[in-house]
Scaffold this active site. Structure first.
Site, mmCIF file in Angstrom:
data_model
loop_
_atom_site.group_PDB
_atom_site.id
_atom_site.type_symbol
_atom_site.label_atom_id
_atom_site.label_comp_id
_atom_site.label_asym_id
_atom_site.label_seq_id
_atom_site.Cartn_x
_atom_site.Cartn_y
_atom_site.Cartn_z
ATOM 1 N N TYR A 35 0.856 -1.192 0.000
ATOM 2 C CA TYR A 35 0.000 0.000 0.000
ATOM 3 C C TYR A 35 0.890 1.240 0.000
ATOM 4 O O TYR A 35 0.837 2.072 0.895
ATOM 5 C CB TYR A 35 -0.905 -0.048 1.230
ATOM 6 C CG TYR A 35 -2.009 0.983 1.278
ATOM 7 C CD1 TYR A 35 -2.615 1.478 0.124
ATOM 8 C CD2 TYR A 35 -2.467 1.449 2.505
ATOM 9 C CE1 TYR A 35 -3.623 2.412 0.197
ATOM 10 C CE2 TYR A 35 -3.491 2.379 2.595
ATOM 11 C CZ TYR A 35 -4.067 2.862 1.435
ATOM 12 O OH TYR A 35 -5.077 3.793 1.510
ATOM 13 N N SER A 36 1.736 1.328 -1.016
ATOM 14 C CA SER A 36 2.641 2.464 -1.205
ATOM 15 C C SER A 36 3.027 2.461 -2.668
ATOM 16 O O SER A 36 2.726 1.515 -3.404
ATOM 17 C CB SER A 36 3.883 2.344 -0.309
ATOM 18 O OG SER A 36 4.535 1.105 -0.500
ATOM 19 N N GLY A 95 3.586 -6.674 5.905
ATOM 20 C CA GLY A 95 4.730 -7.515 6.167
ATOM 21 C C GLY A 95 5.532 -8.012 4.995
ATOM 22 O O GLY A 95 6.571 -8.662 5.189
ATOM 23 N N CYS A 110 -5.718 11.982 -5.064
ATOM 24 C CA CYS A 110 -4.272 11.772 -4.927
ATOM 25 C C CYS A 110 -3.603 11.619 -6.287
ATOM 26 O O CYS A 110 -2.521 12.179 -6.517
ATOM 27 C CB CYS A 110 -4.001 10.548 -4.066
ATOM 28 S SG CYS A 110 -4.467 10.741 -2.338
ATOM 29 N N GLY A 138 3.344 -2.298 7.562
ATOM 30 C CA GLY A 138 2.216 -2.674 6.732
ATOM 31 C C GLY A 138 1.835 -4.129 6.943
ATOM 32 O O GLY A 138 1.790 -4.627 8.072
#
Length: 410
Positions: A173-174, A212, A391, A210
């Site tokens: 999630y990045s 992992g 975004c 996050g």
């Protein structure tokens, strides 16, 4: 999250609704000033254009003096402009949710506003009592030790089933890196780039782990990894899917150890400006001499930062309570004051725009195919889609970028 049913996501919706709200009476009182506001918007568009359909049935072209983003907007209620003028981007979202404006593609509109951020000035920011109220609410969300966990819970503990419905299989999630259409492959390239920055650390601390996957990537390379988070949901997933990593529920301010390396990906935006020094104290305290840190962070263009920091925008109101984008010059100064040499900064903002576009396509598919978990109603789905478009437009407009940097402890 299993016991919350239809309430899932309401924490974000209800918190955000307090920002920028106003009754319809104001729209009628201020109606004569709306065309003056459009005049100011027109003069502030140095590049690009907006073709606007207005509530009285007329059309107006704003900007158009130099090449740039081109957007179409249908404004069906003058209250949309009042919400924008008083509530800023949070008010603009509320107007969209209320059906007071629409667009065949809002991304170019958001990109246009970002690209013209300096010349538009305060036009799209909260003002007067709405600014004071939003700042107070944002201040109440500041990341004290107690509030930090609540803020993390509001966003990341929406549920692993929710995020798994639209993130790639790695649950990253990045921003991806060197995006080429294959989201998972681009996420793995990001991991490798971070690994290249760190070399082969024997011991590694990940701050904000996050779900992992990145910690597991380093563990597979032979590192002894300690990974921390405040999200119960993320930690449950990480422990179940990535054995071999010491996952801990711990605040970064409480970490005390000595590590060869530190990695932290898009965690710093959750801190708030007053806690940036604490973050760099953590790095300096926990890195061995000669140790290296690889940091990925999201930064706002320097010229826009002061105006942004005086307000609470849509993201802070509805999506990431307590958050703040980074001012790179200030971030670098804080690092170097603590003996952390700033090296090899690399910016790749358009990769984030493409990542967000891919997430939105996956999210829309999950909604259309009924794969989104129960409890996330149409209102929440609209909020999330707006967030992803907002975004994406920010990165395409060039006002926001994502960067990686290597810090070396002297």
């Amino acid at each position: 999250m299993s016991g919350e049913g239809a309430r899932r996501g309401n924490m974000l919706l209800e918190a955000g609704q307090r920002f920028g709200a106003m009754p319809g009476l104001f729209a009628r009182l201020f109606a004569p000033g709306f065309h003056k506001m459009l005049d100011r918007l027109d003069s502030g568009l140095v590049s690009g254009e907006i073709l606007a359909q207005l509530p009285d049935g007329s059309q107006r072209r704003l900007g158009g003096r130099a090449p740039g983003f081109s957007a179409e907007v249908a404004i069906t209620d003058w209250r949309a402009l009042l919400r924008l003028a008083t509530g800023g981007s949070a008010g603009w979202y509320q107007a969209w949710e209320a059906g007071e404006w629409s667009s065949p593609d809002p991304v170019p509109l958001f990109a246009l506003f970002m690209a013209n951020g300096e010349s538009l000035g305060e036009l799209g920011r909260a003002k007067g009592p709405w600014r004071l109220a939003s700042r107070m609410l944002h201040w109440l969300n500041r990341n004290t030790r107690v509030q930090a966990e609540r803020n993390i819970h509001a966003h990341y503990d929406l549920g692993n089933d929710f995020y798994a419905a639209w993130l790639d299989p790695t649950m990253s999630y990045s921003s991806a890196y060197h995006f080429d259409g294959d989201l998972e492959a681009a996420q793995r390239r990001k991991w490798q780039r971070l690994a290249d920055r760190l070399g082969t650390p024997g011991t590694l601390l990940e701050i904000g782990c996050g779900w992992g996957a990145l910690a597991s990537h380093f563990a597979a390379r032979g590192a002894q990894v300690t990974a921390i988070s405040l999200s119960d949901e993320q930690l449950d997933w990480a422990r179940a899917h990535h054995p071999g990593v010491d996952f801990r529920k711990q605040d970064y301010r409480d970490v005390a150890g000595q590590f060869d390396g530190v990695v932290s990906v898009e965690m710093v935006e959750a801190l708030g400006r007053e806690y940036w020094p604490d973050y760099f104290d953590c790095l300096a305290r926990n890195l061995r001499p000669g140790g290296r840190a690889a940091i990925q962070f999201i930064a706002l263009r320097e010229e826009l930062f002061d105006g942004y920091a005086r307000n609470a925008d849509f993201i802070q109101a509805y999506v990431f309570p307590g958050g703040l984008l980074i001012r790179t010059s200030e971030f670098r100064r804080l690092a170097e004051e603590r003996g952390l040499a700033w090296q090899d900064q690399e910016d790749f903002g358009l990769d984030y725009a493409e990542t967000l576009k891919a997430w939105r396509a996956r999210f829309d598919s999950a909604v259309a195919e009924g794969r989104l978990p129960a409890g996330f109603d149409r209102r929440f789905q609209g909020l999330w889609r707006f967030y992803l478009m907002y975004c994406e437009g920010g990165f395409r407009g060039g006002g926001i970028t994502v960067s990686q940097v290597t810090l070396v402890k002297r």
